[in-house]
Enzyme design. Structure first.
Site, short mmCIF file in Angstrom:
data_model
loop_
_atom_site.label_atom_id
_atom_site.label_comp_id
_atom_site.label_asym_id
_atom_site.label_seq_id
_atom_site.Cartn_x
_atom_site.Cartn_y
_atom_site.Cartn_z
N HIS A 175 0.86 -1.19 0.00
CA HIS A 175 0.00 0.00 0.00
C HIS A 175 0.90 1.23 0.00
CE1 HIS A 175 -3.40 -2.62 1.68
NE2 HIS A 175 -3.59 -2.42 0.39
N GLU A 178 1.70 3.84 2.98
CA GLU A 178 2.14 3.34 4.28
C GLU A 178 3.66 3.41 4.38
OE1 GLU A 178 0.08 -0.44 4.39
OE2 GLU A 178 -1.86 0.56 4.24
N ARG A 231 -3.04 4.91 -2.34
CA ARG A 231 -2.92 3.57 -1.77
C ARG A 231 -2.66 2.48 -2.81
NH1 ARG A 231 -5.58 0.12 2.33
NH2 ARG A 231 -6.68 -1.61 1.35
N HIS A 299 2.52 -3.43 7.05
CA HIS A 299 1.57 -2.37 6.68
C HIS A 299 1.51 -1.36 7.81
CE1 HIS A 299 -0.80 -4.43 3.34
NE2 HIS A 299 -0.01 -5.41 3.77
N GLU A 374 0.53 -4.57 11.24
CA GLU A 374 0.03 -3.21 11.03
C GLU A 374 0.78 -2.37 12.06
OE1 GLU A 374 -2.09 -1.97 8.84
OE2 GLU A 374 -3.09 -3.72 8.02
ZN LIG Z 1 -1.86 -1.69 4.09
#
Ligand SMILES: [Zn+2]
Ligand SMILES: *[C@@H]1O[C@H](CO)[C@@H](O)[C@H](O)[C@H]1NC(C)=O
Length: 411
Positions: A175, A178, A231, A299, A374
């Site tokens: 993404h 990020e 993104r 991420h 994350e």
């Molecule tokens: Zn992501």
């Protein structure tokens, strides 16, 4: 062409020029944290998600907070929306552009990466090339090719022969916005090469490593040149650009938690591996898959350590050992700065999300160790994490990665 059409043509041309050169600005865009207090409010949020608002986190359910960015010209409409539904609402980020301005890279003092700033694709790739050309343990690899024709670069690190069946693959920045994810993984790569800590050396030198820091180079470049909050990929579709490269992998493709609409942030693409980026990466991963011991994706944000699968809430394969080690990893992550992570499978902790890279690796090859991080934070900065948090985030994350590999090496 007559005079009028010539004039119109020139006007359009110069408008296009302006549009091409100018960066998207987010002045007075605000990020709200909304907590829906009823099923009706959850439903209203889902409808809002389909209406072009940028959701920074996804709708989960009653009492589950969600972060949504509101453009200034929607403010009144949005306030009506809050009033008409049952929500708790807080403004988490009062002005997104201010955060972006604070994050702007300083003029570089030296070549190579410093983790006090975020870096461009060229800077990251130059660093990788330099590592490979000056270090016998490192080989530059081309792990794929993008729609816009860029090579997807990475490195293979191998300290000694005999580690090939203990290969760890590190993925980040699939993404595009990020940024913290590739900042953390490049820092970890540097640590694996230079740390003098004996536990780190032990883990580093008893595995082979692949690092591919920027999985979505076209999108990543676009976040630097044009739109910090981009993104997706940059493949043009009917009405909008890009598919979500983490909904595009060929394992339970479009099986929940992905959108068939090209303008959605979670557009899965017209078919599995429609994106040259994911297709070519999958071919590269396939060539090394038999050797993979671990596949770890990075991420941001939300501070979660996620296990497969994203398409089903069923706890499959080695869920229990991944969970148990995950809890230990979260404990060692918290030691340095007290940063708290939640551990669990994607559907339990987040929401259904199908077509992700980790699901594909796990489902296709049965790789034993599979996690998705994350990273920081929990929403005060969201995707625009200040550069002074890069090193602390990287340190604590690396502590937990070392724990994961130590724990699996025991068994
Ligand atoms: Zn992501
Ligand atoms: C790695 O695994 C393959 C396939 O099982 C095997 O042939 C090879 O000998 C293994 N390599 C090492 C160093 O153990």
């Amino acid at each position: 062409m007559n005079l009028v059409t010539t004039f119109t043509f020139l006007l359009l041309l110069s408008l296009n020029q302006i549009l091409a050169d100018e960066k998207v600005r987010y002045d007075n865009f605000q990020v709200y944290r909304l907590t829906p207090r009823s099923q009706k409010a959850v439903q209203a949020l889902r409808e809002l998600e389909e209406n072009g608002y940028d959701f920074w986190t996804s709708v989960r359910g009653v009492n589950q907070p969600v972060d949504v960015m509101v453009p200034p010209h929607y403010k009144h409409r949005f306030n009506d929306f809050i009033r008409l539904n049952e929500f708790d609402a807080q403004i988490y980020i009062p002005d997104v552009q201010k955060l972006i301005d604070n994050e702007r890279p300083q003029t570089r003092k030296s070549v190579g990466l410093e983790w006090t700033d975020y870096h461009t694709l060229d800077e990251i790739n130059d660093w990788l090339k330099d590592l490979a050309s000056t270090n016998d343990n490192i080989e530059l690899v081309t792990a794929g090719k993008t729609y816009e024709g860029r090579d997807i670069l990475g490195v293979k690190v191998s300290f000694k022969a005999g580690n090939e069946n203990r290969t760890v693959f590190i993925e980040s920045n699939i993404h595009a916005r990020e940024w913290i994810s590739s900042a953390v993984t490049t820092w970890m790569l540097n640590e694996i090469l230079t740390s003098k800590d004996s536990e780190v050396r032990q883990v580093a030198e008893s595995h082979d490593w692949y690092f591919v820091p920027v999985f979505n180079p076209d999108g990543f470049v676009y976040t630097h040149t044009t739109d910090r909050l981009w993104r997706k990929t940059r493949v043009p579709y009917s009405s909008c650009y890009g598919a979500d490269p983490n909904r595009n992998w060929d394992y339970h493709f479009n099986d929940g938690g992905a959108s068939p609409s090209p303008c959605s942030e979670t557009y899965c693409g017209p078919k599995a591996f429609s994106e040259p980026t994911t297709k070519s990466l999958s071919e590269f991963i396939t060539t090394i898959a038999p050797k993979l011991q671990a596949y770890i994706a990075f991420h941001s944000y939300s501070q979660l350590l996620l296990l497969p699968y994203g398409y089903t809430s069923k706890h499959l394969e080695n869920y229990q050992e991944l969970y148990d080690v995950g809890v230990k990893a979260a404990t060692s992550l918290a030691k340095r700065y007290g940063t708290k992570y939640e551990v669990g499978n994607i559907v339990d902790v987040l929401y259904v999300a199908s077509g992700g890279s980790m699901d594909w690796v796990k489902g296709t090859f049965g790789t034993r160790i599979t996690y998705t991080y994350e990273l920081r934070d929990t929403g005060r900065y969201g995707f625009v994490l200040p550069p002074d948090q890069i090193i602390p985030t990287a340190e604590e994350t690396f502590d937990s990665l070392v724990t994961i590999l130590q724990e699996f090496d025991k068994s």
